[in-house]
Design a protein around this motif. Structure first.
Motif, short mmCIF file in Angstrom:
data_model
loop_
_atom_site.label_atom_id
_atom_site.label_comp_id
_atom_site.label_asym_id
_atom_site.label_seq_id
_atom_site.Cartn_x
_atom_site.Cartn_y
_atom_site.Cartn_z
N GLU A 157 0.82 -1.21 0.00
CA GLU A 157 0.00 0.00 0.00
C GLU A 157 0.85 1.27 0.00
O GLU A 157 0.40 2.32 -0.45
N ASN A 158 2.11 1.17 0.48
CA ASN A 158 2.95 2.37 0.65
C ASN A 158 4.39 2.06 0.25
O ASN A 158 5.30 2.21 1.06
N ILE A 159 4.60 1.64 -0.99
CA ILE A 159 5.96 1.28 -1.40
C ILE A 159 6.89 2.49 -1.36
O ILE A 159 8.12 2.36 -1.28
N ASP A 160 6.31 3.71 -1.37
CA ASP A 160 7.12 4.92 -1.27
C ASP A 160 7.90 4.99 0.04
O ASP A 160 8.86 5.76 0.16
N LEU A 161 7.47 4.20 1.05
CA LEU A 161 8.25 4.12 2.29
C LEU A 161 9.67 3.64 2.01
O LEU A 161 10.61 4.02 2.70
N LEU A 162 9.81 2.80 1.01
CA LEU A 162 11.14 2.30 0.65
C LEU A 162 11.79 3.19 -0.39
O LEU A 162 12.94 3.57 -0.26
N ASP A 163 11.03 3.51 -1.44
CA ASP A 163 11.58 4.35 -2.51
C ASP A 163 10.42 4.88 -3.34
O ASP A 163 9.64 4.09 -3.88
N PRO A 164 10.29 6.21 -3.49
CA PRO A 164 9.19 6.77 -4.28
C PRO A 164 9.30 6.47 -5.76
O PRO A 164 8.34 6.70 -6.51
N ASN A 165 10.44 5.94 -6.20
CA ASN A 165 10.63 5.60 -7.61
C ASN A 165 10.38 4.13 -7.89
O ASN A 165 10.79 3.62 -8.93
N TRP A 166 9.71 3.45 -6.97
CA TRP A 166 9.37 2.04 -7.16
C TRP A 166 7.88 1.86 -7.35
O TRP A 166 7.07 2.60 -6.78
N LEU A 167 7.52 0.84 -8.13
CA LEU A 167 6.13 0.43 -8.34
C LEU A 167 6.04 -1.07 -8.10
O LEU A 167 6.81 -1.84 -8.69
N VAL A 168 5.11 -1.49 -7.24
CA VAL A 168 4.92 -2.92 -6.99
C VAL A 168 4.24 -3.55 -8.19
O VAL A 168 3.19 -3.07 -8.65
N ILE A 169 4.82 -4.64 -8.73
CA ILE A 169 4.21 -5.31 -9.88
C ILE A 169 3.95 -6.80 -9.60
O ILE A 169 3.41 -7.50 -10.46
N GLY A 170 4.32 -7.27 -8.43
CA GLY A 170 4.05 -8.66 -8.10
C GLY A 170 4.16 -8.92 -6.62
O GLY A 170 5.00 -8.31 -5.93
N ARG A 171 3.31 -9.81 -6.12
CA ARG A 171 3.32 -10.18 -4.71
C ARG A 171 3.18 -11.69 -4.59
O ARG A 171 2.34 -12.29 -5.27
#
Length: 364
Positions: free
Chosen positions: A33-47
């Motif tokens: 829900e908040n991948i920007d916590l790690l890096d704002p330049n990342w997008l989750v594409i798989g879990r």
């Protein structure tokens, strides 16, 4: 040496007490829900992505530079085996095909109905640029997200990073309690490899322009070869970079997903296609009088969407079937750019060699 984190309330003048997560799933939920916590330049594409050997990696991301990222999550102390684990996952990700990435994203959105149904749309919404599948870097960055890690594991990861430039890192997080709230802090074990271990490429721009020619029904490469021009349209994002080009500049033209097809010298600034004209076969000719296969005169009354052209005197051009595409060649989604990268220097040098282009650049 594990990194210790501490939070202090300046108003209440006290150190916040530590708390914990209920499970690794909770950590996974938070980061999805908040991948920007790690890096704002990342997008989750798989879990929970299943690899070819049947093992499951926690999260798969992509950054705005088309680099894949493998994340392994641990809510408590992390055993040293996790280093081998994340490297193994990365090795399987590096063997994935584009349709494997597409399936991973489809599996991800089935359990997350509120996100974009299309990966290209999700990438565009996140970063404001188009996803160029041909530019995806299939050698992933590796990130271990953990609360703690033993000294041996930290030593191994630092050794891999500093001795062999392996793109692997640890992100330490800590949970604190503030009243009825839980607060998360995080800190990287070391700065990203690209920043410290591999300094930014410092060479000057080689004065060679990259051009992306988006061939489609309305824009045909054979027209550009015959009459001497490049063009772009359909939105300001595509046309505004044409303004970078001026008479005397040299361009190298790439058709996305196809390869490099030509090199030439700019003859004049960008013009709207419906009003454009230049010298062809010794005679000044309006573009509207040319025998063209494409349709370049759309949206004549709308400068935002209209087609714009730049007249070019070609040094060499090649049909699409003879396009040159090699491992390591530079590619970019912008219509025109001035790259300052080793990859661009390599691309130009290699094309000069293949096409026998003189180093006295602008000699035709």
């Amino acid at each position: 040496m594990a990194l210790s984190q501490l939070l202090y309330s300046m108003e209440n003048k006290r150190i916040l007490e530590t708390a914990s997560l209920t499970s690794e799933k909770e950590l996974e939920d938070i980061l999805c829900e908040n991948i920007d916590l790690l890096d704002p330049n990342w997008l989750v594409i798989g879990r929970q992505v299943i690899t070819k050997n049947g093992k499951v990696l926690d999260l798969l991301c992509i950054d705005r530079g088309y680099k894949l990222i493998v994340l392994e999550l641990k809510k408590d102390l992390t055993p040293r085996e996790v280093t081998a684990q994340v490297i193994e996952y990365a090795s399987y990700v590096s063997e994935m095909e584009q349709d494997d990435i597409g399936r991973a994203y489809q599996n991800y959105i089935e359990k997350n109905p509120n996100i974009s149904k299309n990966l290209n749309e999700a990438f565009r919404n996140k970063f404001g640029i188009e996803l160029d599948e041909s530019q995806i870097d299939m050698v992933p960055k590796m990130v271990i997200v953990a609360a703690k890690m033993d000294d041996g594991t930290e030593h191994i990861i630092r050794y891999l990073r500093q001795t062999y430039d392996v793109d692997i890192n640890i992100l330490f997080f800590q949970i604190f309690r503030y009243g009825n709230e839980r607060i998360m802090s995080r800190v990287w074990f070391e700065e990203n490899v690209e920043v410290d271990t591999k300094p930014e490429y410092s060479a000057k721009w080689n004065r060679e322009y990259y051009v992306s020619f988006g061939e489609e029904d309305t824009r045909v490469w054979s027209d550009a070869c015959k009459y001497g021009f490049i063009s772009a349209g359909g939105g300001k994002w595509y046309t505004q970079t044409l303004k970078m080009l001026h008479a005397g500049d040299r361009i190298w033209v790439n058709i996305p997903h196809v390869g490099y097809v030509g090199v030439g010298i700019v003859q004049a600034d960008a013009q709207q296609a419906s009003e454009a004209g230049w010298e062809f076969d010794g005679v000044y000719t309006n573009m509207k009088d040319m025998d063209l296969k494409g349709s370049y005169f759309h949206h004549e009354d709308d400068l935002e969407l209209a087609e714009f052209v730049v007249p070019i005197k070609w040094i060499q051009t090649f049909p699409v079937k003879n396009a040159v595409k090699e491992m390591g060649f530079f590619g970019n989604q912008n219509t025109v750019c001035r790259p300052v990268t080793e990859k661009w220097d390599f691309t130009v040098s290699r094309l000069k060699q293949l096409w026998q282009i003189k180093d006295s650049c602008y000699e035709i």
